[in-house]
Design an enzyme around this catalytic site. Structure first.
Site, mmCIF file in Angstrom:
data_model
loop_
_atom_site.group_PDB
_atom_site.id
_atom_site.type_symbol
_atom_site.label_atom_id
_atom_site.label_comp_id
_atom_site.label_asym_id
_atom_site.label_seq_id
_atom_site.Cartn_x
_atom_site.Cartn_y
_atom_site.Cartn_z
ATOM 1 N N GLU A 163 45.263 3.830 6.526
ATOM 2 C CA GLU A 163 45.618 2.964 6.848
ATOM 3 C C GLU A 163 44.304 2.162 7.979
ATOM 4 O O GLU A 163 43.374 1.766 8.704
ATOM 5 C CB GLU A 163 46.852 2.959 7.455
ATOM 6 C CG GLU A 163 47.133 1.713 8.623
ATOM 7 C CD GLU A 163 47.804 1.917 9.208
ATOM 8 O OE1 GLU A 163 49.598 1.894 8.705
ATOM 9 O OE2 GLU A 163 48.288 1.941 10.060
ATOM 10 N N GLN A 167 14.012 -11.289 26.472
ATOM 11 C CA GLN A 167 14.497 -10.724 25.433
ATOM 12 C C GLN A 167 15.706 -10.176 25.517
ATOM 13 O O GLN A 167 16.328 -9.104 24.867
ATOM 14 C CB GLN A 167 13.638 -9.511 26.012
ATOM 15 C CG GLN A 167 13.118 -8.136 24.584
ATOM 16 C CD GLN A 167 11.727 -8.029 25.215
ATOM 17 O OE1 GLN A 167 11.961 -6.631 26.451
ATOM 18 N NE2 GLN A 167 11.301 -7.397 23.957
#
Ligand SMILES: Cc1cc2nc3c(=O)[nH]c(=O)nc-3n(C[C@H](O)[C@H](O)[C@H](O)COP(=O)(O)OP(=O)(O)OC[C@H]3O[C@@H](n4cnc5c(N)ncnc54)[C@H](O)[C@@H]3O)c2cc1C
Lengths: 83, 379
Positions: free
Chosen positions: B242, B279
């Site tokens: 799961e 940046q």
């Protein structure tokens, strides 16, 4: 409409390289149109590997072979790629 | 680990993504009202996503676990409805005790309805008083002649408010967990079962999640899944699957967030320069990409171990921890990238952040995964 090699490649170029609405003619020169440059060319090669399992040998690669959607498709066909 | 997808796998992954993208056009409205999409559920069933790795002869897709994970990542990349994915995964991965522990006769009875989605399944383990300490549960099943009688209350049951098939873990004896817990299949409409309404919450609102109580519910002996007293072992094995399977939803979401951010960062913003000229922005998106790729690696490595028949308790815990936490970090990066717009309802960005927060809780919180990882190292 069923996917074709050309439609899958075009969708990648529009969605993942151009990030948006645009049209690409299958015979248009992708470098001249500003779709491909050295970096996005590498991304195209990477995409062909991820999506079709086609590993392109870059060493003896002719960039001109990859300058239109139809030429990319011809390369995919030569490598027996399927949608 | 070897990940070499066949052409058919790649096509199926791409098809799952395209299909997923058609399913949730009205997600923003349904998120606000907490509405489960029944027609999308039916479509998932129709396309086999509710039974991907159930055996083919019982109506499932017959895919191995690794391929299932690949297909569900594709689905999640397209499907922008975290609640619907939680519902589907609670149904499919949550009900692994049946696929892992039920007898062949039980599987023949139950798996076809699970795989076809004619029944909606839920997995009921958590209790309010014991929470993360699941093995301390107090719900009990007493054997009385030809049946068990079930008493107790579970909370946080995904699909609980709507499920007509509920897998319930309960205590069948006192003593150590490894010999005292058992798993039962209970019908949602049985006498003594109360499915309480959905609990309104921060995220994953389109899945119905709520308490289910059991007040003297009579369960036939042959509805015990696996051996009586072997529930904890079944739980541990099911959890390994799961934790890996359910996190495919986070991978898909992260990939979608990344794509949206890249698109946004490249867009013209007259009179200002595009965001990608900073940046600070591009490096954050590089970090987002690293979150995605490292998450993928650990998840697929764990899935690969499972599909080759190996156990993966450590790898599953690392996957759950890494992917869920990375998802939340990724959603915060997306908000930073969009600025104020990322906080506005209806953009999908703030919703992803709310949904990602829920991912820190289910299948064991991050602390519980760390406990497992540490425990597996003997400390
Ligand atoms: C959207 C959603 C869906 C869910 N679906 C299901 C479902 O389908 N079935 C189901 O059974 N459950 C389900 N859960 C429940 C989930 O598994 C629990 O919320 C989780 O196990 C934590 O339990 P708790 O909420 O009681 O928190 P608590 O256990 O009370 O934890 C509170 C805090 O303490 C920490 N903590 C507690 N115990 C320890 C410990 N031993 N070591 C270290 N830290 C600890 C936790 O990490 C957490 O930070 C769902 C939860 C959510 C949010």
């Amino acid at each position: 409409m069923a996917n074709t090699l050309a439609s899958v490649v075009t969708e990648f170029l529009i969605e993942d390289i151009l990030y948006g609405e645009a049209e690409i003619d299958p015979d248009e020169d992708l470098y001249e149109a500003g779709v491909l440059d050295s970096m996005s060319f590498l991304r195209l090669i990477e995409f062909l590997d991820h999506r079709f399992g086609v590993v392109t040998d870059m060493e003896d690669m002719d960039m001109a072979r990859f300058n239109t959607v139809n030429r990319v498709v011809a390369h995919l066909r030569a490598m027996n790629a399927t949608v | 680990m070897q990940l070499d997808w066949s052409a058919a796998d790649r096509s199926a992954h791409a098809a799952a993504r395209s299909f997923g993208a058609t399913l949730a056009p009205d997600i923003e409205a349904r998120d606000r009202t907490g509405t489960f999409d029944h027609s999308a559920w039916a479509a998932l069933a129709e396309r086999g996503f509710l039974g991907s790795f159930a055996p083919e002869n019982l109506g499932g897709g017959g895919h191995d676990f690794l391929r299932t994970v690949y297909l569900h990542e594709g689905l999640a990349r397209g499907l922008d409805d975290a609640g619907l994915l939680l519902a589907a995964h609670a149904h499919l991965f949550g009900c692994l005790p049946i696929l892992l522990g039920a007898t062949p006769a039980q599987q023949e009875r139950w798996v076809p309805g699970l795989a076809a989605g004619t029944h909606t399944y839920a997995l009921a383990i958590t209790e309010a008083a014991t929470g993360s300490d699941a093995f301390a549960m107090t719900t009990r099943a007493e054997r009385q002649g030809d049946r068990y009688v079930l008493h107790g209350e579970k909370v946080w049951v995904s699909n609980g408010p709507v499920a007509d098939r509920i897998l319930v873990f309960a205590r069948t004896a006192e003593g150590a967990p490894m010999s005292s817990l058992s798993c039962f299949l209970v019908h949602g409409d049985q006498d003594g079962v109360t499915r309480h309404p959905d609990v309104p919450r921060l995220g994953m609102r389109t899945c119905a999640v709520g308490p289910v109580s059991f007040d003297g519910v009579e369960v036939p002996l042959d509805h015990c899944v696996g051996r009586e007293g072997a529930g904890a072992q079944l739980f541990l094995s099911a959890m390994e699957h799961e934790r890996i399977g359910i996190m495919t939803a986070a991978l898909g979401s992260m990939d979608r967030l990344l794509h949206r951010c890249l698109r946004h960062a490249r867009a013209p913003r007259e009179p200002r320069a595009p965001l990608r000229s900073h940046q600070a922005v591009t490096h954050r998106l590089a970090a987002l990409r690293m979150e995605l790729e490292t998450s993928r690696l650990v998840l697929y490595q764990a899935a690969w171990r499972i599909s080759t028949g190996r156990r993966a308790p450590t790898e599953a815990a690392i996957s759950k921890l890494q992917v869920s936490e990375a998802h939340l970090r990724a959603a915060l990066i997306a908000i930073r990238t969009f600025g104020g717009a990322g906080l506005v309802e209806g953009t999908g960005i703030e919703r992803a952040y709310r949904d990602a927060t829920c991912g820190l809780m289910y299948s064991g919180t991050s602390d519980i995964q760390r406990n497992t990882i540490a425990g597996m190292m003997g400390i």
